[in-house]
Design a protein around this motif. Structure first.
Motif, PDB file in Angstrom:
ATOM      1  N   ALA A 181      48.642  45.214  43.996  1.00 24.67           N
ATOM      2  CA  ALA A 181      48.074  44.790  45.283  1.00 24.67           C
ATOM      3  C   ALA A 181      46.567  44.568  45.185  1.00 24.67           C
ATOM      4  CB  ALA A 181      48.382  45.824  46.357  1.00 24.67           C
ATOM      5  N   GLN A 182      45.873  45.460  44.512  1.00 27.95           N
ATOM      6  CA  GLN A 182      44.410  45.347  44.441  1.00 27.95           C
ATOM      7  C   GLN A 182      43.981  44.014  43.815  1.00 27.95           C
ATOM      8  OE1 GLN A 182      42.052  45.453  41.725  1.00 27.95           O
ATOM      9  NE2 GLN A 182      40.423  45.233  43.237  1.00 27.95           N
ATOM     10  N   PRO A 183      44.528  43.598  42.674  1.00 28.10           N
ATOM     11  CA  PRO A 183      44.119  42.299  42.133  1.00 28.10           C
ATOM     12  C   PRO A 183      44.517  41.119  43.024  1.00 28.10           C
ATOM     13  CG  PRO A 183      45.252  43.597  40.444  1.00 28.10           C
ATOM     14  CD  PRO A 183      45.379  44.342  41.736  1.00 28.10           C
ATOM     15  N   ILE A 184      45.657  41.222  43.719  1.00 28.58           N
ATOM     16  CA  ILE A 184      46.071  40.149  44.627  1.00 28.58           C
ATOM     17  C   ILE A 184      45.066  40.024  45.764  1.00 28.58           C
ATOM     18  CG2 ILE A 184      47.812  39.492  46.349  1.00 28.58           C
ATOM     19  CD1 ILE A 184      49.937  40.672  44.361  1.00 28.58           C
ATOM     20  N   ILE A 185      44.697  41.152  46.361  1.00 28.20           N
ATOM     21  CA  ILE A 185      43.720  41.134  47.452  1.00 28.20           C
ATOM     22  C   ILE A 185      42.375  40.633  46.939  1.00 28.20           C
ATOM     23  CG2 ILE A 185      42.453  42.572  49.097  1.00 28.20           C
ATOM     24  CD1 ILE A 185      45.006  44.440  49.059  1.00 28.20           C
ATOM     25  N   ALA A 186      41.939  41.141  45.792  1.00 26.70           N
ATOM     26  CA  ALA A 186      40.632  40.773  45.237  1.00 26.70           C
ATOM     27  C   ALA A 186      40.552  39.290  44.871  1.00 26.70           C
ATOM     28  CB  ALA A 186      40.314  41.636  44.017  1.00 26.70           C
ATOM     29  N   ALA A 187      41.676  38.685  44.518  1.00 25.78           N
ATOM     30  CA  ALA A 187      41.676  37.261  44.165  1.00 25.78           C
ATOM     31  C   ALA A 187      41.327  36.388  45.367  1.00 25.78           C
ATOM     32  CB  ALA A 187      43.034  36.864  43.590  1.00 25.78           C
ATOM     33  N   GLY A 188      41.668  36.849  46.554  1.00 22.16           N
ATOM     34  CA  GLY A 188      41.306  36.120  47.761  1.00 22.16           C
ATOM     35  C   GLY A 188      42.045  34.823  47.979  1.00 22.16           C
ATOM     36  N   ALA A 189      43.171  34.621  47.324  1.00 20.59           N
ATOM     37  CA  ALA A 189      43.879  33.348  47.412  1.00 20.59           C
ATOM     38  C   ALA A 189      45.038  33.344  48.404  1.00 20.59           C
ATOM     39  CB  ALA A 189      44.403  32.955  46.034  1.00 20.59           C
ATOM     40  N   THR A 190      45.539  34.541  48.779  1.00 19.53           N
ATOM     41  CA  THR A 190      46.719  34.573  49.654  1.00 19.53           C
ATOM     42  C   THR A 190      46.599  35.520  50.829  1.00 19.53           C
ATOM     43  OG1 THR A 190      47.763  36.220  48.204  1.00 19.53           O
ATOM     44  CG2 THR A 190      48.319  33.896  47.807  1.00 19.53           C
ATOM     45  N   TYR A 191      45.707  36.467  50.790  1.00 18.15           N
ATOM     46  CA  TYR A 191      45.531  37.427  51.885  1.00 18.15           C
ATOM     47  C   TYR A 191      44.177  37.211  52.545  1.00 18.15           C
ATOM     48  CZ  TYR A 191      49.662  40.252  51.707  1.00 18.15           C
ATOM     49  OH  TYR A 191      50.955  40.672  51.835  1.00 18.15           O
ATOM     50  N   PRO A 192      44.125  37.213  53.879  1.00 17.11           N
ATOM     51  CA  PRO A 192      42.845  37.012  54.564  1.00 17.11           C
ATOM     52  C   PRO A 192      41.974  38.267  54.632  1.00 17.11           C
ATOM     53  CG  PRO A 192      44.607  37.181  56.183  1.00 17.11           C
ATOM     54  CD  PRO A 192      45.254  37.230  54.811  1.00 17.11           C
ATOM     55  N   TRP A 193      42.428  39.339  54.052  1.00 11.99           N
ATOM     56  CA  TRP A 193      41.651  40.578  54.057  1.00 11.99           C
ATOM     57  C   TRP A 193      40.392  40.406  53.210  1.00 11.99           C
ATOM     58  CZ3 TRP A 193      46.123  44.378  52.484  1.00 11.99           C
ATOM     59  CH2 TRP A 193      47.091  44.400  53.492  1.00 11.99           C
ATOM     60  N   PRO A 194      39.356  41.199  53.479  1.00 14.43           N
ATOM     61  CA  PRO A 194      38.186  41.166  52.593  1.00 14.43           C
ATOM     62  C   PRO A 194      38.612  41.441  51.148  1.00 14.43           C
ATOM     63  CG  PRO A 194      37.701  42.440  54.558  1.00 14.43           C
ATOM     64  CD  PRO A 194      39.180  42.138  54.589  1.00 14.43           C
ATOM     65  N   ARG A 195      38.006  40.744  50.217  1.00 19.10           N
ATOM     66  CA  ARG A 195      38.408  40.869  48.819  1.00 19.10           C
ATOM     67  C   ARG A 195      38.136  42.256  48.253  1.00 19.10           C
ATOM     68  NH1 ARG A 195      36.601  35.166  46.231  1.00 19.10           N
ATOM     69  NH2 ARG A 195      37.790  35.952  44.472  1.00 19.10           N
ATOM     70  N   ASP A 196      37.260  43.008  48.908  1.00 21.77           N
ATOM     71  CA  ASP A 196      36.965  44.374  48.468  1.00 21.77           C
ATOM     72  C   ASP A 196      37.589  45.416  49.402  1.00 21.77           C
ATOM     73  OD1 ASP A 196      35.362  43.956  50.684  1.00 21.77           O
ATOM     74  OD2 ASP A 196      33.522  44.705  49.738  1.00 21.77           O
ATOM     75  N   THR A 197      38.706  45.059  50.025  1.00 18.75           N
ATOM     76  CA  THR A 197      39.384  45.992  50.925  1.00 18.75           C
ATOM     77  C   THR A 197      39.641  47.307  50.182  1.00 18.75           C
ATOM     78  OG1 THR A 197      40.415  44.215  52.192  1.00 18.75           O
ATOM     79  CG2 THR A 197      41.461  46.367  52.313  1.00 18.75           C
ATOM     80  N   PRO A 198      39.228  48.435  50.773  1.00 20.21           N
ATOM     81  CA  PRO A 198      39.374  49.721  50.081  1.00 20.21           C
ATOM     82  C   PRO A 198      40.830  50.164  49.936  1.00 20.21           C
ATOM     83  CG  PRO A 198      37.812  49.891  51.915  1.00 20.21           C
ATOM     84  CD  PRO A 198      38.485  48.557  52.019  1.00 20.21           C
ATOM     85  N   GLU A 199      41.071  50.900  48.893  1.00 20.66           N
ATOM     86  CA  GLU A 199      42.411  51.418  48.639  1.00 20.66           C
ATOM     87  C   GLU A 199      42.905  52.275  49.799  1.00 20.66           C
ATOM     88  OE1 GLU A 199      45.062  54.048  45.482  1.00 20.66           O
ATOM     89  OE2 GLU A 199      42.919  53.801  45.109  1.00 20.66           O
ATOM     90  N   ALA A 200      42.073  53.154  50.329  1.00 20.52           N
ATOM     91  CA  ALA A 200      42.519  54.054  51.399  1.00 20.52           C
ATOM     92  C   ALA A 200      42.988  53.270  52.617  1.00 20.52           C
ATOM     93  CB  ALA A 200      41.403  55.022  51.783  1.00 20.52           C
ATOM     94  N   TRP A 201      42.252  52.222  52.997  1.00 18.49           N
ATOM     95  CA  TRP A 201      42.660  51.410  54.149  1.00 18.49           C
ATOM     96  C   TRP A 201      43.978  50.697  53.851  1.00 18.49           C
ATOM     97  CZ3 TRP A 201      44.128  46.538  55.304  1.00 18.49           C
ATOM     98  CH2 TRP A 201      44.222  46.213  56.651  1.00 18.49           C
ATOM     99  N   THR A 202      44.059  50.106  52.662  1.00 16.69           N
ATOM    100  CA  THR A 202      45.263  49.368  52.282  1.00 16.69           C
ATOM    101  C   THR A 202      46.476  50.284  52.249  1.00 16.69           C
ATOM    102  OG1 THR A 202      43.873  47.919  50.926  1.00 16.69           O
ATOM    103  CG2 THR A 202      46.249  47.799  50.563  1.00 16.69           C
ATOM    104  N   ARG A 203      46.315  51.459  51.672  1.00 17.04           N
ATOM    105  CA  ARG A 203      47.425  52.416  51.607  1.00 17.04           C
ATOM    106  C   ARG A 203      47.892  52.788  53.003  1.00 17.04           C
ATOM    107  NH1 ARG A 203      49.619  57.290  51.571  1.00 17.04           N
ATOM    108  NH2 ARG A 203      50.696  58.033  49.740  1.00 17.04           N
ATOM    109  N   SER A 204      46.964  53.092  53.886  1.00 18.64           N
ATOM    110  CA  SER A 204      47.330  53.465  55.250  1.00 18.64           C
ATOM    111  C   SER A 204      48.059  52.323  55.954  1.00 18.64           C
ATOM    112  CB  SER A 204      46.080  53.865  56.037  1.00 18.64           C
ATOM    113  OG  SER A 204      46.416  54.161  57.368  1.00 18.64           O
ATOM    114  N   PHE A 205      47.502  51.106  55.854  1.00 17.87           N
ATOM    115  CA  PHE A 205      48.134  49.956  56.507  1.00 17.87           C
ATOM    116  C   PHE A 205      49.518  49.697  55.940  1.00 17.87           C
ATOM    117  CE2 PHE A 205      49.278  45.497  56.610  1.00 17.87           C
ATOM    118  CZ  PHE A 205      49.165  45.209  57.957  1.00 17.87           C
ATOM    119  N   TRP A 206      49.637  49.756  54.618  1.00 24.91           N
ATOM    120  CA  TRP A 206      50.887  49.361  53.962  1.00 24.91           C
ATOM    121  C   TRP A 206      51.970  50.440  54.062  1.00 24.91           C
ATOM    122  CZ3 TRP A 206      50.817  44.378  52.384  1.00 24.91           C
ATOM    123  CH2 TRP A 206      51.962  43.895  51.764  1.00 24.91           C
TER     124      TRP A 206
END
Length: 164
Positions: free
Chosen positions: A18-43
């Protein structure tokens, strides 16, 4: 392939792709540096009727989907979902299997429809997959997504009724 409810112990494997997918910025509108803790909680922290599922191949997490109400209150009968597939398992039907499982789970949990708010138009494989699973593109938001390679591109808003 096995689809099952996600467990807390699945998170490290999910975050690994998930982290590299988010960081790539090509498919998710989330900030590319979205923190792990936020992502874990959301997901992972879903209250019913929300759910998180994983696809396993050879006892490895190959992909995941999180399902949640698209809106609270009067819009909570429509599901929304986010999908990620580990690149090591692409082209093996993981996305389709997770899509089918998410549709079935959302219907079983009482959702009447499913809506995707942000399918990036350059993600042609996802657009094609969702169309093949019965989703209709309701609109394309012009220049609604800032793609790191293609610049401003459209975002599909997609919808599908669930059940009969």
């Amino acid at each position: 392939m096995r689809i099952r409810d996600a467990e807390a112990d699945d998170w490290p494997a999910i975050w690994a792709f998930a982290q590299p997918i988010i960081a790539a910025g090509a498919t998710y509108p989330w900030p590319r540096d979205t923190p792990e803790a936020w992502t874990r909680s959301f997901w992972m922290d879903k209250e019913p009727p929300g759910a998180t599922l994983v696809a396993e191949i050879d006892d490895q997490v190959a992909g995941t989907v999180e399902i949640h109400p698209n809106h609270p209150g009067q819009g909570s009968h429509v599901a929304n979902a986010g999908f990620m597939v580990d690149p090591a398992f692409r082209r093996r039907g993981v996305g389709r299997a997770l899509g089918e499982a998410a549709i079935a789970r959302a219907a079983a949990d009482g959702f009447l429809a499913m809506q995707f708010n942000a399918v990036v138009e350059t993600n042609t494989q996802a657009v094609g997959l969702w169309h093949s699973l019965g989703f209709t593109t309701l609109a394309i938001v012009p220049e609604g997504f800032r793609h790191p390679v293609h610049g401003l591109v459209g975002m599909h808003i997609m919808h599908r009724k669930l059940g009969s």
